[in-house]
Scaffold this active site. Sequence first.
Site, PDB file in Angstrom:
ATOM      1  N   GLU A  39       0.693  -1.238   0.030  1.00 16.56           N
ATOM      2  CA  GLU A  39      -0.086   0.018   0.082  1.00 16.56           C
ATOM      3  C   GLU A  39       0.952   1.206  -0.094  1.00 16.56           C
ATOM      4  O   GLU A  39       1.846   1.253   0.424  1.00 16.56           O
ATOM      5  CB  GLU A  39      -0.815   0.058   1.255  1.00 16.56           C
ATOM      6  CG  GLU A  39      -1.844   1.123   1.482  1.00 16.56           C
ATOM      7  CD  GLU A  39      -2.500   0.867   2.821  1.00 16.56           C
ATOM      8  OE1 GLU A  39      -2.199   0.063   3.656  1.00 16.56           O
ATOM      9  OE2 GLU A  39      -3.514   1.786   3.044  1.00 16.56           O
ATOM     10  N   LYS A 110      -9.726   2.003  -1.438  1.00 17.76           N
ATOM     11  CA  LYS A 110      -9.906   1.095  -0.342  1.00 17.76           C
ATOM     12  C   LYS A 110     -11.202   1.356   0.175  1.00 17.76           C
ATOM     13  O   LYS A 110     -11.361   2.888   0.522  1.00 17.76           O
ATOM     14  CB  LYS A 110      -8.702   1.699   0.567  1.00 17.76           C
ATOM     15  CG  LYS A 110      -8.580   1.022   2.100  1.00 17.76           C
ATOM     16  CD  LYS A 110      -7.410   1.314   2.806  1.00 17.76           C
ATOM     17  CE  LYS A 110      -7.085   0.398   4.122  1.00 17.76           C
ATOM     18  NZ  LYS A 110      -5.912   0.999   4.472  1.00 17.76           N
ATOM     19  N   CYS A 143      -5.106  -3.476   2.802  1.00 17.98           N
ATOM     20  CA  CYS A 143      -4.592  -3.564   4.125  1.00 17.98           C
ATOM     21  C   CYS A 143      -5.741  -3.818   5.011  1.00 17.98           C
ATOM     22  O   CYS A 143      -6.510  -4.883   4.845  1.00 17.98           O
ATOM     23  CB  CYS A 143      -3.871  -2.154   4.515  1.00 17.98           C
ATOM     24  SG  CYS A 143      -2.815  -2.416   5.974  1.00 17.98           S
ATOM     25  N   VAL A 170      -0.087  -2.301  10.829  1.00 12.23           N
ATOM     26  CA  VAL A 170       0.708  -2.206  12.068  1.00 12.23           C
ATOM     27  C   VAL A 170       0.050  -3.160  13.222  1.00 12.23           C
ATOM     28  O   VAL A 170       0.780  -3.190  14.181  1.00 12.23           O
ATOM     29  CB  VAL A 170       0.320  -0.691  12.392  1.00 12.23           C
ATOM     30  CG1 VAL A 170       1.251   0.254  11.774  1.00 12.23           C
ATOM     31  CG2 VAL A 170      -0.985   0.090  12.406  1.00 12.23           C
TER      32      VAL A 170
HETATM   33  C1  ACM Z   1      -3.726   0.032   7.351  1.00 17.35           C
HETATM   34  O1  ACM Z   1      -4.940  -0.262   6.661  1.00 17.35           O
HETATM   35  N1  ACM Z   1      -2.691   0.432   6.374  1.00 17.35           N
HETATM   36  C2  ACM Z   1      -3.381  -0.507   8.499  1.00 17.35           C
END
Ligand code: ACM
Length: 268
Positions: A39, A110, A143, A170
Amino acid sequence: MLKLGVCQMRPEFGIKEENVTKAIELISSVDAELVVLPELFNTGYQFISMDEVKELSEPIPGGYTCKMMMELSKKRNLYIVFGMAEECEDRYFNSAVIIGPDGYIGVYRKSHLFLDEKDFFTPGDTGFKVFELPVGRIGIMICFDWWFTESARVLSLMGADIICHPANLVLTQCQMAMITRSLENAVYTVTANRTGREQRGDKRALTYTGKSQVVDPEGNLLIRMGEDEESVSVVEIDVSKARDKMITHKNHRFQDRRPDLYSIITEA
Ligand code: ACM
């Protein structure tokens, strides 16, 4: 068989040309047909102002990053999925782009924004998409989409063989959870994570968990990278394995579902 690569790297915040150059160098040294990058691989993750988002985002596919990556795709005869910040008519998205030897293929924005991303990006409006390509049917999620089991389920019901998953993780549980996403949907999942640490302005430091991975449709880990390495790992996969959705000879992953019992899931 398909040579599938996962690229793990440590972008430095804000220096796009260096980050893109590093990715191109990493990818140029491997023999692969499809490679997935993290990402926001070109900008870094921890934005601290809207001005930074505006300065570093690019139109897709018209900007610098897409142009450089499309040159690489063409030269190496390669499909690539990568995450980047997108600018579109004064809106900004955390997006992933898919390109191939013939150029731009598509974008996914996203759907589930994490933490401070909500201050800077617009929630994705593309919905989930599956791209039918010579390398297989490719689905994309980004992510934190992993946390919502529906993301991988929807992509799988749409026919994805391989879910490409650019990430800047994370939280520590994703790599484990993606094994289940592969198993329950009988799909390959490719989580391309970043590594390193960012601490910008007065924000809390973020440490990225690395451990990029590829999981097969039976839930086997085919690749698990280290926490800190910057490299591309490649594995040969048989995409047709993702088209057998049987669990036992009497159980089918999708046909045995009971959607009549699940309607609460789609209630707002
Ligand atoms: C994330 O979605 N970059 C933790």
